[in-house]
Design an enzyme around this catalytic site. Structure first.
Site, short mmCIF file in Angstrom:
data_model
loop_
_atom_site.label_atom_id
_atom_site.label_comp_id
_atom_site.label_asym_id
_atom_site.label_seq_id
_atom_site.Cartn_x
_atom_site.Cartn_y
_atom_site.Cartn_z
N LYS A 171 0.85 -1.19 0.00
CA LYS A 171 0.00 0.00 0.00
C LYS A 171 0.89 1.24 0.00
O LYS A 171 1.47 1.64 1.02
CB LYS A 171 -0.92 0.04 1.22
CG LYS A 171 -2.02 1.08 1.01
CD LYS A 171 -2.39 1.91 2.21
CE LYS A 171 -1.53 3.06 2.59
NZ LYS A 171 -1.58 4.25 1.73
N GLU A 246 10.44 2.14 10.13
CA GLU A 246 11.43 3.13 9.65
C GLU A 246 10.74 4.48 9.76
O GLU A 246 9.88 4.80 8.94
CB GLU A 246 11.83 2.82 8.20
CG GLU A 246 12.40 1.42 7.98
CD GLU A 246 13.77 1.19 8.62
OE1 GLU A 246 14.42 2.18 9.03
OE2 GLU A 246 14.18 0.03 8.74
N CYS A 280 13.98 11.67 5.19
CA CYS A 280 13.96 11.25 6.60
C CYS A 280 15.31 11.49 7.27
O CYS A 280 15.39 11.80 8.44
CB CYS A 280 13.57 9.78 6.70
SG CYS A 280 14.54 8.70 5.66
N GLU A 378 10.32 17.15 13.72
CA GLU A 378 10.66 16.98 12.30
C GLU A 378 9.80 17.92 11.46
O GLU A 378 8.57 17.81 11.45
CB GLU A 378 10.38 15.53 11.90
CG GLU A 378 10.85 15.19 10.51
CD GLU A 378 10.54 13.74 10.14
OE1 GLU A 378 9.43 13.27 10.46
OE2 GLU A 378 11.41 13.09 9.53
P1 NAP Z 1 2.76 8.85 7.33
O1 NAP Z 1 1.74 9.90 7.36
O2 NAP Z 1 3.10 8.16 8.59
O3 NAP Z 1 2.31 7.80 6.22
C1 NAP Z 1 3.10 6.70 5.82
C2 NAP Z 1 2.21 5.63 5.25
O4 NAP Z 1 1.33 5.16 6.26
C3 NAP Z 1 1.31 6.11 4.11
O5 NAP Z 1 1.13 5.07 3.20
C4 NAP Z 1 0.02 6.41 4.84
O6 NAP Z 1 -1.11 6.38 4.02
C5 NAP Z 1 0.00 5.28 5.84
N1 NAP Z 1 -0.86 5.54 7.00
C6 NAP Z 1 -1.44 6.70 7.40
N2 NAP Z 1 -2.16 6.49 8.51
C7 NAP Z 1 -2.03 5.18 8.82
C8 NAP Z 1 -2.52 4.36 9.88
N3 NAP Z 1 -3.29 4.87 10.86
N4 NAP Z 1 -2.17 3.06 9.91
C9 NAP Z 1 -1.36 2.56 8.96
N5 NAP Z 1 -0.88 3.28 7.92
C10 NAP Z 1 -1.20 4.57 7.87
O7 NAP Z 1 4.13 9.42 6.77
P2 NAP Z 1 4.30 10.36 5.51
O8 NAP Z 1 3.74 11.70 5.87
O9 NAP Z 1 3.77 9.68 4.30
O10 NAP Z 1 5.88 10.39 5.34
C11 NAP Z 1 6.73 11.22 6.04
C12 NAP Z 1 7.36 10.54 7.22
O11 NAP Z 1 8.03 9.35 6.83
C13 NAP Z 1 8.41 11.39 7.88
O12 NAP Z 1 8.27 11.30 9.28
C14 NAP Z 1 9.72 10.73 7.46
O13 NAP Z 1 10.81 10.95 8.31
C15 NAP Z 1 9.32 9.31 7.42
N6 NAP Z 1 10.27 8.53 6.62
C16 NAP Z 1 11.12 7.66 7.24
C17 NAP Z 1 12.05 6.94 6.49
C18 NAP Z 1 13.00 5.98 7.14
O14 NAP Z 1 13.56 5.17 6.43
N7 NAP Z 1 13.19 6.02 8.44
C19 NAP Z 1 12.09 7.11 5.11
C20 NAP Z 1 11.21 7.99 4.52
C21 NAP Z 1 10.29 8.69 5.27
P3 NAP Z 1 -1.69 7.75 3.37
O15 NAP Z 1 -0.66 8.16 2.39
O16 NAP Z 1 -2.96 7.34 2.78
O17 NAP Z 1 -1.83 8.71 4.51
#
Ligand code: NAP
Ligand code: MG
Length: 474
Positions: A171, A246, A280, A378
């Site tokens: 997903k 992650e 990230c 962040e």
């Molecule tokens: P996010 O809001 O946490 O979303 C990540 C994924 O989870 C998306 O597919 C999202 O779907 C889904 N999601 C949302 N709510 C959920 C729930 N309640 N249960 C399960 N899945 C759910 O993160 P983002 O805003 O897309 O990405 C930014 C974040 O990712 C930043 O904090 C960044 O640091 C982190 N990141 C970490 C790494 C690493 O390797 N450590 C790498 C890249 C990014 P939707 O898109 O439909 O909301």
């Protein structure tokens, strides 16, 4: 386009979803709504999980050599989609084509090849004194990924999961799902058995709950925010699923005293400003010797003024817009907050309007205290916080004073000095001077940046569990 974005991929077929709902994708540079994907419902996800579950029995018993051979075919097929990948990342994410070529596209090819090479060296059986330890797949793996490196995060999960004999329900992020279609199409063309990989698109807030609690799912590999990661892990714990998290970061870059800080500039600028700071591992906290702050400020202004913010399709553009309206509002509010907290903007400004795209100029806050929210939270935008120190002990303490521990970097004229500091930083990865990322090395976080490792051999091993066969029969 080589695939139909109106469909989802289940059991080896592109098919119409049950849902009638769609998610419209907006180009953050032009604000045009240019594509739509299904907003899948529970029935669609159940179908994907069932397909993966049915396929697992056969796939898990295939031999690793055969899986590698199929993955090699997939890689060739995916590499032929080079130009399409770059074009889609410019449109769905606003990633400048100059940056995208390597980071969003060719680097992912390198990653796939690294996993294949690691798999060739993988030891699936270890003989001990009176037993044999075998590595086996977990089962059905849910892969949930964010929007900032849409393909990068997917490749790091799907490729090793499948190589290790798991089956997958993917997903991708709601607002950047398009390159996932290309990757899945490459799997399709390579001839993977039905059900080994399945793609559903839709809102994480709805689908995440099913994927993290479903009894047929054995493992959830999640990349995204720490906030969502925590709630997902809590839900997955109810059925004791394996989770790999992650999560976010607030990474520190320590500059030790030097005569010339120019050699550290490229790493800084590329890390915190390229991809509009939506990385990230972005080195978002720069920690520098107090005695050189004036010289460093001058250098920072000089470097940032060279960056070109603009149309992602223009090859001379360094920074495009941020990815979406929500991100624009978040970054804008942190710029306002930083000023309220008493930091000053050395460059950049609070954006006035998003009428011509979600553009935010690279911004640098000075006079930042590490206790400020802008230094602790962040921001995920092109915003750097600069802090000063008097002693190296202080610099290390500031770097470690964070709930996060994803990445860090140290610059020093003397490599041994940099190395000594690197060992004391609580983070999953630390760069020294101009070192580059090594795709074959483990990647992941300390503290609230997550647990579990991605990349290379360590990344393959996460997608397997060990079974001990006590075989010393008498
Ligand atoms: P996010 O809001 O946490 O979303 C990540 C994924 O989870 C998306 O597919 C999202 O779907 C889904 N999601 C949302 N709510 C959920 C729930 N309640 N249960 C399960 N899945 C759910 O993160 P983002 O805003 O897309 O990405 C930014 C974040 O990712 C930043 O904090 C960044 O640091 C982190 N990141 C970490 C790494 C690493 O390797 N450590 C790498 C890249 C990014 P939707 O898109 O439909 O909301
Ligand atoms: Mg989000």
């Amino acid at each position: 386009m080589s695939v139909d974005f109106g469909k989802i991929y289940i059991n080896g077929q592109w098919q119409a979803p049950q849902t009638q709902n769609t998610i419209a994708l907006q180009n953050p540079a032009t604000l045009e709504f240019f594509a739509q994907v299904p907003d899948c419902n529970e029935v669609d996800v159940e179908a994907a999980i069932d397909a993966a579950d049915t396929a697992f029995g056969g796939w898990s018993r295939t031999n690793l050599k055969d899986r590698i051979a199929l993955m090699e075919k997939m890689a060739v097929c995916f590499e032929s989609m080079h130009d399409e990948i770059i074009d889609l990342e410019a449109r769905e994410l606003g990633a400048p084509i100059s940056f995208s070529r390597y980071s969003h596209c060719e680097r992912q090819f390198v990653r796939i090849r690294c996993f294949i090479e690691a798999a060739k060296n993988l030891c699936l059986e270890t003989k001990l004194k009176s037993s044999t330890v075998v590595r086996e797949p977990w089962g059905v793996v849910a892969c949930i990924t964010p929007w900032n490196y849409p393909l990068g995060q997917i490749v790091q999960k799907v490729v090793p999961a499948v190589l290790m004999g798991n089956t997958v329900v993917l997903k991708p992020a709601s607002n950047t799902p398009l390159t996932a279609y290309l990757l899945v199409q490459a799997f399709h063309r390579a001839g993977f058995p039905n059900g080994v990989i399945n793609l559903v698109t839709g809102r994480g807030s709805r689908l995440g709950r099913i994927l993290s609690t479903h009894p047929k799912i054995a493992m959830v590999s999640f990349t995204g925010s720490t906030e969502v990661g925590k709630s997902l892990a809590a839900a997955a714990a109810q059925s004791v699923k394996k989770t790999v998290l992650e999560l976010g970061g607030k990474s520190a870059y320590i500059w030790l005293k030097a005569d010339d800080y120019r050699p550290a500039m490229h790493k800084l600028v590329s890390s915190i400003f390229f991809n509009s700071g939506q990385t990230c591992t972005a080195l978002s906290r720069l920690i520098v010797p107090a005695q050189d702050i004036e010289k460093i400020k001058k250098l920072l202004v000089e470097e940032v003024s060279k960056l070109k913010l603009g149309d992602p399709m223009d090859p001379s553009t360094d920074l495009g817009p941020v990815a979406n309206k929500a991100q624009f509002e978040t970054v804008k509010s942190y710029l306002q907050l930083g000023l309220q907290e008493g930091a000053q903007l050395l460059c950049g400004k609070v954006p006035e309007s998003d009428a011509n795209g979600f553009y935010i100029e690279p911004a640098i806050f000075i006079n930042v205290k590490n206790s400020m929210r802008i230094a602790q939270e962040e921001i995920f935008g092109p915003v750097l916080c600069v802090m000063t120190y008097e002693t190296i002990e202080q610099a290390i303490a500031i770097a470690n004073d964070s709930i996060y521990g994803l990445s860090a970097a140290v610059f020093a004229p003397d490599k041994a000095q940099a190395l000594a500091v690197a060992h004391r930083i609580r983070a999953g990865g630390v760069y020294i001077n101009d070192a580059l990322r090594d795709e074959s090395a483990p990647f992941g976080g300390y503290k609230q940046s997550g647990h579990g490792r991605e990349g290379g051999m360590a990344g393959l091993e996460e997608f397997s569990q060990t079974k001990t066969i006590f075989d010393n029969c008498h």
